[in-house]
Design a protein around this motif. Structure first.
Motif, PDB file in Angstrom:
ATOM      1  N   MET A 293       0.826  -1.204   0.000  1.00 13.26           N
ATOM      2  CA  MET A 293       0.000   0.000   0.000  1.00 13.26           C
ATOM      3  C   MET A 293       0.860   1.254   0.000  1.00 13.26           C
ATOM      4  SD  MET A 293      -3.303  -0.798   2.475  1.00 13.26           S
ATOM      5  CE  MET A 293      -2.375  -1.493   3.832  1.00 13.26           C
ATOM      6  N   ASN A 294       1.913   1.260   0.792  1.00 16.62           N
ATOM      7  CA  ASN A 294       2.771   2.438   0.877  1.00 16.62           C
ATOM      8  C   ASN A 294       3.645   2.607  -0.357  1.00 16.62           C
ATOM      9  OD1 ASN A 294       1.779   3.247   3.360  1.00 16.62           O
ATOM     10  ND2 ASN A 294       3.340   2.156   4.535  1.00 16.62           N
ATOM     11  N   ALA A 295       3.928   1.505  -1.049  1.00 15.16           N
ATOM     12  CA  ALA A 295       4.709   1.597  -2.285  1.00 15.16           C
ATOM     13  C   ALA A 295       3.901   2.233  -3.407  1.00 15.16           C
ATOM     14  CB  ALA A 295       5.193   0.207  -2.701  1.00 15.16           C
ATOM     15  N   ALA A 296       2.577   2.216  -3.243  1.00 19.90           N
ATOM     16  CA  ALA A 296       1.714   2.774  -4.293  1.00 19.90           C
ATOM     17  C   ALA A 296       1.725   4.285  -4.294  1.00 19.90           C
ATOM     18  CB  ALA A 296       0.285   2.252  -4.117  1.00 19.90           C
ATOM     19  N   GLY A 297       2.292   4.918  -3.260  1.00 17.76           N
ATOM     20  CA  GLY A 297       2.359   6.374  -3.213  1.00 17.76           C
ATOM     21  C   GLY A 297       1.986   6.926  -1.857  1.00 17.76           C
ATOM     22  N   ASP A 298       2.095   8.251  -1.734  1.00 15.84           N
ATOM     23  CA  ASP A 298       1.759   8.942  -0.489  1.00 15.84           C
ATOM     24  C   ASP A 298       0.260   9.192  -0.412  1.00 15.84           C
ATOM     25  OD1 ASP A 298       4.353   8.995   0.406  1.00 15.84           O
ATOM     26  OD2 ASP A 298       4.812  10.846  -0.679  1.00 15.84           O
ATOM     27  N   PRO A 299      -0.273   9.442   0.764  1.00 18.47           N
ATOM     28  CA  PRO A 299       0.404   9.422   2.063  1.00 18.47           C
ATOM     29  C   PRO A 299       0.621   8.010   2.586  1.00 18.47           C
ATOM     30  CG  PRO A 299      -1.909   9.928   2.386  1.00 18.47           C
ATOM     31  CD  PRO A 299      -1.698   9.848   0.897  1.00 18.47           C
ATOM     32  N   LYS A 300       1.625   7.862   3.426  1.00 21.78           N
ATOM     33  CA  LYS A 300       1.934   6.560   4.001  1.00 21.78           C
ATOM     34  C   LYS A 300       0.884   6.182   5.043  1.00 21.78           C
ATOM     35  CE  LYS A 300       5.728   6.408   1.623  1.00 21.78           C
ATOM     36  NZ  LYS A 300       5.788   5.569   0.408  1.00 21.78           N
ATOM     37  N   ILE A 301       0.677   4.893   5.170  1.00 21.68           N
ATOM     38  CA  ILE A 301      -0.316   4.362   6.104  1.00 21.68           C
ATOM     39  C   ILE A 301       0.408   3.665   7.241  1.00 21.68           C
ATOM     40  CG2 ILE A 301      -2.255   2.778   6.387  1.00 21.68           C
ATOM     41  CD1 ILE A 301      -2.852   3.176   3.414  1.00 21.68           C
ATOM     42  N   SER A 302       0.096   4.048   8.464  1.00 23.21           N
ATOM     43  CA  SER A 302       0.737   3.439   9.629  1.00 23.21           C
ATOM     44  C   SER A 302       0.142   2.071   9.917  1.00 23.21           C
ATOM     45  CB  SER A 302       0.575   4.333  10.857  1.00 23.21           C
ATOM     46  OG  SER A 302      -0.789   4.387  11.253  1.00 23.21           O
ATOM     47  N   LEU A 303       0.930   1.247  10.606  1.00 27.60           N
ATOM     48  CA  LEU A 303       0.437  -0.076  10.974  1.00 27.60           C
ATOM     49  C   LEU A 303      -0.748   0.034  11.928  1.00 27.60           C
ATOM     50  CD1 LEU A 303       0.741  -3.137  10.865  1.00 27.60           C
ATOM     51  CD2 LEU A 303       2.386  -2.977  12.754  1.00 27.60           C
ATOM     52  N   LEU A 304      -0.710   1.025  12.821  1.00 23.18           N
ATOM     53  CA  LEU A 304      -1.823   1.207  13.749  1.00 23.18           C
ATOM     54  C   LEU A 304      -3.105   1.546  12.996  1.00 23.18           C
ATOM     55  CD1 LEU A 304      -2.658   1.259  16.715  1.00 23.18           C
ATOM     56  CD2 LEU A 304      -2.086   3.689  16.775  1.00 23.18           C
ATOM     57  N   ALA A 305      -2.993   2.293  11.907  1.00 20.94           N
ATOM     58  CA  ALA A 305      -4.172   2.636  11.113  1.00 20.94           C
ATOM     59  C   ALA A 305      -4.760   1.392  10.451  1.00 20.94           C
ATOM     60  CB  ALA A 305      -3.816   3.675  10.061  1.00 20.94           C
ATOM     61  N   VAL A 306      -3.896   0.508   9.980  1.00 23.56           N
ATOM     62  CA  VAL A 306      -4.381  -0.745   9.375  1.00 23.56           C
ATOM     63  C   VAL A 306      -5.109  -1.575  10.438  1.00 23.56           C
ATOM     64  CG1 VAL A 306      -3.709  -2.877   8.221  1.00 23.56           C
ATOM     65  CG2 VAL A 306      -2.548  -0.744   7.648  1.00 23.56           C
ATOM     66  N   LEU A 307      -4.524  -1.653  11.634  1.00 24.38           N
ATOM     67  CA  LEU A 307      -5.174  -2.392  12.714  1.00 24.38           C
ATOM     68  C   LEU A 307      -6.483  -1.721  13.131  1.00 24.38           C
ATOM     69  CD1 LEU A 307      -1.981  -3.138  14.826  1.00 24.38           C
ATOM     70  CD2 LEU A 307      -3.353  -4.811  13.577  1.00 24.38           C
ATOM     71  N   ALA A 308      -6.536  -0.390  13.078  1.00 23.23           N
ATOM     72  CA  ALA A 308      -7.768   0.327  13.399  1.00 23.23           C
ATOM     73  C   ALA A 308      -8.856  -0.001  12.382  1.00 23.23           C
ATOM     74  CB  ALA A 308      -7.511   1.832  13.432  1.00 23.23           C
ATOM     75  N   ARG A 309      -8.461  -0.101  11.101  1.00 21.09           N
ATOM     76  CA  ARG A 309      -9.444  -0.453  10.054  1.00 21.09           C
ATOM     77  C   ARG A 309      -9.964  -1.866  10.255  1.00 21.09           C
ATOM     78  NH1 ARG A 309     -13.178  -1.137   8.107  1.00 21.09           N
ATOM     79  NH2 ARG A 309     -13.916  -0.980   5.951  1.00 21.09           N
ATOM     80  N   ILE A 310      -9.095  -2.781  10.658  1.00 15.72           N
ATOM     81  CA  ILE A 310      -9.524  -4.146  10.961  1.00 15.72           C
ATOM     82  C   ILE A 310     -10.490  -4.139  12.148  1.00 15.72           C
ATOM     83  CG2 ILE A 310      -8.728  -6.387  11.835  1.00 15.72           C
ATOM     84  CD1 ILE A 310      -6.164  -5.977  10.217  1.00 15.72           C
ATOM     85  N   THR A 311     -10.184  -3.307  13.143  1.00 14.93           N
ATOM     86  CA  THR A 311     -11.031  -3.227  14.340  1.00 14.93           C
ATOM     87  C   THR A 311     -12.437  -2.737  14.005  1.00 14.93           C
ATOM     88  OG1 THR A 311      -9.103  -2.810  15.745  1.00 14.93           O
ATOM     89  CG2 THR A 311     -11.261  -2.165  16.617  1.00 14.93           C
ATOM     90  N   THR A 312     -12.539  -1.690  13.187  1.00 12.96           N
ATOM     91  CA  THR A 312     -13.871  -1.185  12.840  1.00 12.96           C
ATOM     92  C   THR A 312     -14.657  -2.203  12.018  1.00 12.96           C
ATOM     93  OG1 THR A 312     -12.978  -0.036  10.885  1.00 12.96           O
ATOM     94  CG2 THR A 312     -13.134   1.223  12.943  1.00 12.96           C
ATOM     95  N   ALA A 313     -13.945  -2.966  11.176  1.00 15.63           N
ATOM     96  CA  ALA A 313     -14.625  -4.019  10.411  1.00 15.63           C
ATOM     97  C   ALA A 313     -15.135  -5.119  11.348  1.00 15.63           C
ATOM     98  CB  ALA A 313     -13.676  -4.600   9.366  1.00 15.63           C
ATOM     99  N   ALA A 314     -14.334  -5.454  12.375  1.00 16.41           N
ATOM    100  CA  ALA A 314     -14.751  -6.478  13.336  1.00 16.41           C
ATOM    101  C   ALA A 314     -15.945  -6.009  14.160  1.00 16.41           C
ATOM    102  CB  ALA A 314     -13.582  -6.837  14.241  1.00 16.41           C
TER     103      ALA A 314
END
Length: 476
Positions: A293-314
């Protein structure tokens, strides 16, 4: 003739009843403009600068740095208007020009603002005055004395009065007894604390203005320090230099943000029957997905943000966990929106900023909001609104280099997801032993809200998304 106006610690909102003076921004004798910040205070929620609604000359400050004051206590006095030329006669309440706790009249020198972003201060009721020796008018219960020359600071600028602590500078105090049968208003927070500790407030002497009972008064009244061998016990229970252990033990007051954390965690332990389950998950694919995801361009996505997205989906799959318990009504309240808190360590302690409506944000927006709130937390610039109202908390304790934890639920929420460090470990992958990036996930939940099946299902879904991020695409 100058008018001396008193500016009191305003109501900072969000149920806050007191604040600690961190740093004075003005000195006695300084000229201040309307709405100029005059003091930096720390509340249980955040560090804020308090602007003064009056313009003029600072004639007195009340409270040294480190002093904790209740809402409504005097902060400073300001002489506004034309300088006085002096007078020889008695100066009573009618001619002192002092306005106790009220804002400037329309068209005058006061703005009416008290704290930018927190509303304005309602006019305070005038307090009764008594005649003090020497022709001065004094307010009851430690109110500041007005001298015959309102344009000057008090002639006893270094004196400390009977009704205020030694932190008051440039003012004389006088006290009068409270009328029989009257009682100062006590905040719900203080009443609840007294009730929890079995303390009868009728027997407590308040240290606040007009005998106001503060949280510190309740804590002092219920403190029971251990006796020191070879020494007489301190009768009041208040820590003092004479009552400290001889081994040099340090006493650190539980106040401000640290005190708020202690109160909230203690309440959570008392009220919530919590349980914890945990699972190890292979995070190798998740880390690879984030790199892509971060190789695709800016802005960079933090690991905590990815985990937050998983949390909201759960939470979308298990909405019963985005809830709180109304103990008085004996009801579980399921909340429609996810306001996601995340634990952030700062120099002043642990805070939990809240991402509003996190369920409506993608990974990029979550990353931006988490970064903004984290920066504000470290700068001590979070507002009370950014620290309250969470419905679920994500706790990334892996940043401390630990694998697991059984955290205390952030009251009044019903659950918390914990994430440990991600480290290479031996793992059976596709039938063979391999070195994979493994993380331990823990889930602490209020057992009144759900049973183990729901909690286990939530945690298993989170682990599946960590191990196979493509699972998350089903809900995107």
């Amino acid at each position: 003739m100058a008018v001396v106006r008193e500016f009191t610690l305003p109501d900072l909102g969000e149920g806050l009843t007191e604040a600690e003076i961190v740093r004075w921004l003005v000195q006695v004798g300084d000229v201040v403009a309307v709405d100029q910040p005059v003091v930096e205070v720390e509340t249980a929620k955040a560090m804020v600068e308090v602007p003064c609604p009056y313009g003029g000359v600072v004639t007195a400050r009340f409270g040294e740095e480190g002093t904790e004051l209740p809402v409504g206590a005097p902060l400073l006095t300001v002489a506004v208007g034309e300088p006085a030329t002096g007078s020889d006669g008695d100066s009573g309440p009618e001619d002192t020009g002092r306005d106790s706790g009220t804002l400037a009249p329309p068209g005058g020198e006061g703005s009416g603002n008290v704290l930018v972003g927190y509303g304005t201060q309602a006019p305070a009721a005038r307090r009764p005055r008594v005649r003090a020796p020497g022709g001065r008018a004094a307010r009851t219960q430690g109110g500041p004395v007005a001298t015959g020359e309102a344009g000057k600071a008090s002639e006893a600028g270094e004196a400390v009065g009977a009704g205020r602590s030694a932190g008051a500078v440039g003012s004389v105090r006088a006290a009068a007894p409270v009328e029989a049968g009257t009682r100062a208003v006590i905040s719900p927070l203080v009443r609840r604390l007294a009730r929890e500790r079995g303390l009868d407030l009728a027997h407590v002497c308040g240290s606040g203005p007009d005998g106001l009972i503060t949280r510190a008064d309740v804590e002092r009244a219920t403190a029971s320090p251990a006796p020191v061998p070879g020494r007489a016990a301190v009768a009041s229970g208040t820590p003092s230099a004479a009552g400290r252990p001889e081994d040099g033990a340090e006493r650190i007051p539980l106040r401000g943000m640290r005190g708020a954390v202690a109160e909230k965690l203690g309440r959570s332990r008392r009220e919530i029957p919590d349980a914890t389950c945990w699972v190890d998950a292979d995070a190798t694919e998740l880390l690879a997905a984030r790199r892509a995801m971060n190789a695709a361009g800016d802005p960079k996505i933090s690991l905590l943000a990815v985990l937050a997205r998983i949390t909201t989906a759960a939470l979308a799959r298990y909405p019963e966990l985005n809830a709180t318990v109304d103990t008085e009504a004996r009801e579980i309240v399921r909340l429609p929106g996810v306001h996601l808190g995340f634990a952030a360590q700062t120099d002043r302690g642990l805070v939990v900023p809240v991402v509003r409506n996190a369920h409506t944000l993608n990974a990029v927006r979550l990353s931006e909001e988490i970064a903004r709130l984290t920066e504000a937390a470290r700068a001590g610039a979070l507002t009370p609104a950014e620290l309250t109202g969470g419905t679920f908390t994500l706790n990334n304790y892996g940043v401390f280099g630990v694998d697991g934890s059984t955290p205390i639920i952030n009251h009044p929420e019903a659950a918390m997801l914990g994430v440990g460090r991600i480290v290479p470990k031996p793992w059976v992958w596709e039938g063979e032993l391999a070195v994979r990036q493994v993380v331990q996930l823990s889930f602490t939940f209020d057992h009144r809200v759900c049973d183990g099946g729901t909690a286990g299902g939530f945690l298993r879904y989170v682990a599946d998304c960590v191990e196979r991020p493509a699972v998350l695409l089903r809900s995107v």
